[in-house]
Design a protein around this motif. Structure first.
Motif, PDB file in Angstrom:
ATOM      1  N   ASN A 181      59.864  53.827 -69.574  1.00 55.18           N
ATOM      2  CA  ASN A 181      59.973  54.114 -68.141  1.00 55.18           C
ATOM      3  C   ASN A 181      59.597  55.552 -67.844  1.00 55.18           C
ATOM      4  O   ASN A 181      59.934  56.454 -68.598  1.00 55.18           O
ATOM      5  CB  ASN A 181      61.408  53.881 -67.653  1.00 55.18           C
ATOM      6  N   ASP A 182      58.931  55.751 -66.724  1.00 51.40           N
ATOM      7  CA  ASP A 182      58.666  57.096 -66.238  1.00 51.40           C
ATOM      8  C   ASP A 182      59.995  57.699 -65.786  1.00 51.40           C
ATOM      9  O   ASP A 182      60.815  57.002 -65.189  1.00 51.40           O
ATOM     10  CB  ASP A 182      57.687  57.042 -65.059  1.00 51.40           C
ATOM     11  N   TYR A 204      58.470  52.837 -62.663  1.00 50.59           N
ATOM     12  CA  TYR A 204      57.301  52.229 -63.292  1.00 50.59           C
ATOM     13  C   TYR A 204      57.238  52.647 -64.750  1.00 50.59           C
ATOM     14  O   TYR A 204      57.830  53.644 -65.150  1.00 50.59           O
ATOM     15  CB  TYR A 204      56.006  52.662 -62.582  1.00 50.59           C
ATOM     16  N   THR A 205      56.467  51.896 -65.520  1.00 52.86           N
ATOM     17  CA  THR A 205      56.291  52.231 -66.931  1.00 52.86           C
ATOM     18  C   THR A 205      55.146  53.227 -67.096  1.00 52.86           C
ATOM     19  O   THR A 205      54.326  53.414 -66.188  1.00 52.86           O
ATOM     20  CB  THR A 205      55.979  50.975 -67.758  1.00 52.86           C
ATOM     21  N   LEU A 206      55.089  53.833 -68.277  1.00 55.12           N
ATOM     22  CA  LEU A 206      53.996  54.771 -68.552  1.00 55.12           C
ATOM     23  C   LEU A 206      52.644  54.063 -68.537  1.00 55.12           C
ATOM     24  O   LEU A 206      51.639  54.659 -68.147  1.00 55.12           O
ATOM     25  CB  LEU A 206      54.227  55.474 -69.894  1.00 55.12           C
ATOM     26  N   VAL A 263      49.716  56.744 -67.835  1.00 52.97           N
ATOM     27  CA  VAL A 263      50.077  57.950 -68.589  1.00 52.97           C
ATOM     28  C   VAL A 263      49.711  57.739 -70.061  1.00 52.97           C
ATOM     29  O   VAL A 263      49.297  58.676 -70.738  1.00 52.97           O
ATOM     30  CB  VAL A 263      51.581  58.268 -68.420  1.00 52.97           C
ATOM     31  N   VAL A 264      49.850  56.517 -70.550  1.00 51.50           N
ATOM     32  CA  VAL A 264      49.448  56.171 -71.912  1.00 51.50           C
ATOM     33  C   VAL A 264      48.402  55.059 -71.855  1.00 51.50           C
ATOM     34  O   VAL A 264      48.427  54.223 -70.955  1.00 51.50           O
ATOM     35  CB  VAL A 264      50.635  55.734 -72.801  1.00 51.50           C
ATOM     36  N   SER A 265      47.498  55.087 -72.830  1.00 50.23           N
ATOM     37  CA  SER A 265      46.476  54.044 -72.935  1.00 50.23           C
ATOM     38  C   SER A 265      46.062  53.915 -74.394  1.00 50.23           C
ATOM     39  O   SER A 265      46.238  54.846 -75.187  1.00 50.23           O
ATOM     40  CB  SER A 265      45.263  54.364 -72.063  1.00 50.23           C
ATOM     41  N   VAL A 295      49.209  60.362 -80.551  1.00 51.37           N
ATOM     42  CA  VAL A 295      49.218  59.820 -79.193  1.00 51.37           C
ATOM     43  C   VAL A 295      48.967  60.966 -78.223  1.00 51.37           C
ATOM     44  O   VAL A 295      49.649  61.995 -78.280  1.00 51.37           O
ATOM     45  CB  VAL A 295      50.570  59.145 -78.858  1.00 51.37           C
ATOM     46  N   ARG A 296      48.011  60.775 -77.348  1.00 52.60           N
ATOM     47  CA  ARG A 296      47.744  61.719 -76.259  1.00 52.60           C
ATOM     48  C   ARG A 296      48.191  61.031 -74.981  1.00 52.60           C
ATOM     49  O   ARG A 296      47.953  59.836 -74.794  1.00 52.60           O
ATOM     50  CB  ARG A 296      46.260  62.074 -76.171  1.00 52.60           C
ATOM     51  N   PHE A 297      48.837  61.776 -74.090  1.00 49.70           N
ATOM     52  CA  PHE A 297      49.271  61.197 -72.827  1.00 49.70           C
ATOM     53  C   PHE A 297      48.819  62.070 -71.672  1.00 49.70           C
ATOM     54  O   PHE A 297      48.591  63.271 -71.833  1.00 49.70           O
ATOM     55  CB  PHE A 297      50.789  60.962 -72.805  1.00 49.70           C
TER      56      PHE A 297
END
Length: 173
Positions: free
Chosen positions: A53-54, A59-61, A66-68, A83-85
Motif C-alpha cells: 500500500n502507498d 492504492y497499491t504501489l 511506483v513499482v514495475s 528494485v528501482r521505484f
C-alpha cells in the motif's frame, strides 16, 4: 487531515500476471541435488511488492506505477535483487518510507542468501542521493525498524489491498 503531497495521482489498472513460461526441470537450479528449487525471477519479485500500500493513498504501489517489472533486476545465481521505484511526484516526502517498505517486504519474503538493493529510479526525486544513501545504510534501516511508530507504518503498508495480512509480522531484517 494533513495536506496530501500528491492530491490527484494517476491510477493504473492492476495487471493480471501469469508466469511467463513454465519452469522446466532443466531450469531448476541444483537439479539432481538435495537443493532442487525453482530460481527466483523478476515476476516473483514483482508479485511480492506490487500490492504494498502507498502510505498516503488507498492504492497499491503497482496502481500508482511506483513499482514495475521493468525496474527489477534479479541474479538468482549470485543472490542479488535490485528494485528501482519511482515516486508519483519528485518532492515526495514518503520516498524513504516507500523504499523501506520495499526492502522489508523483500527481506521477509526472500531466502537469507539474497542481498536486496532498493533505490529511486534515476532522476525521479529531488533528494535522490540522500534517499538512496539512507536506504543503502543497513544500520539506519535497522534503527528505523526499532522505532515502533515507523515499524507500525511499514506493517500497515505491507498489509496489502483491503487489509490482507501479506507480511505484516513485526520482523526485523
Amino acid at each position: 487531515m494533513a495536506e496530501l503531497i500528491n492530491p490527484n495521482p494517476i491510477i493504473h489498472e492492476r495487471k493480471a500476471h501469469l508466469r511467463s513460461k513454465p519452469v522446466t526441470r532443466a531450469e531448476v537450479v541444483g537439479a539432481g541435488t538435495d537443493e532442487e528449487r525453482e530460481p527466483i525471477d523478476v515476476l516473483e519479485i514483482f508479485e511480492h511488492i506490487r500490492d504494498i500500500n502507498d502510505p498516503e493513498h488507498p492504492y497499491t504501489l503497482e496502481q500508482l506505477n511506483v513499482v514495475s517489472e521493468e525496474h527489477i533486476i534479479v541474479d538468482d545465481a549470485k543472490g542479488r535483487v535490485s528494485v528501482r521505484f519511482t515516486p508519483t511526484v519528485a518532492h515526495c516526502s514518503m520516498a524513504t518510507l516507500i523504499g523501506l517498505c520495499l526492502r522489508v517486504k523483500l527481506l521477509r519474503c526472500l531466502p537469507p542468501r539474497f542481498k536486496v538493493d532498493v533505490q529511486l529510479t534515476a532522476g525521479s526525486h529531488s533528494s535522490e542521493a540522500a534517499v538512496n544513501k539512507q536506504l543503502a545504510d543497513k544500520e539506519r534501516v535497522a534503527a528505523a525498524l526499532e522505532n515502533p511508530n515507523l515499524l507500525g507504518m511499514v506493517n500497515k503498508c505491507l498489509q496489502g489491498p483491503a487489509g490482507e495480512a501479506g507480511g505484516a509480522l513485526a520482523m526485523a531484517p
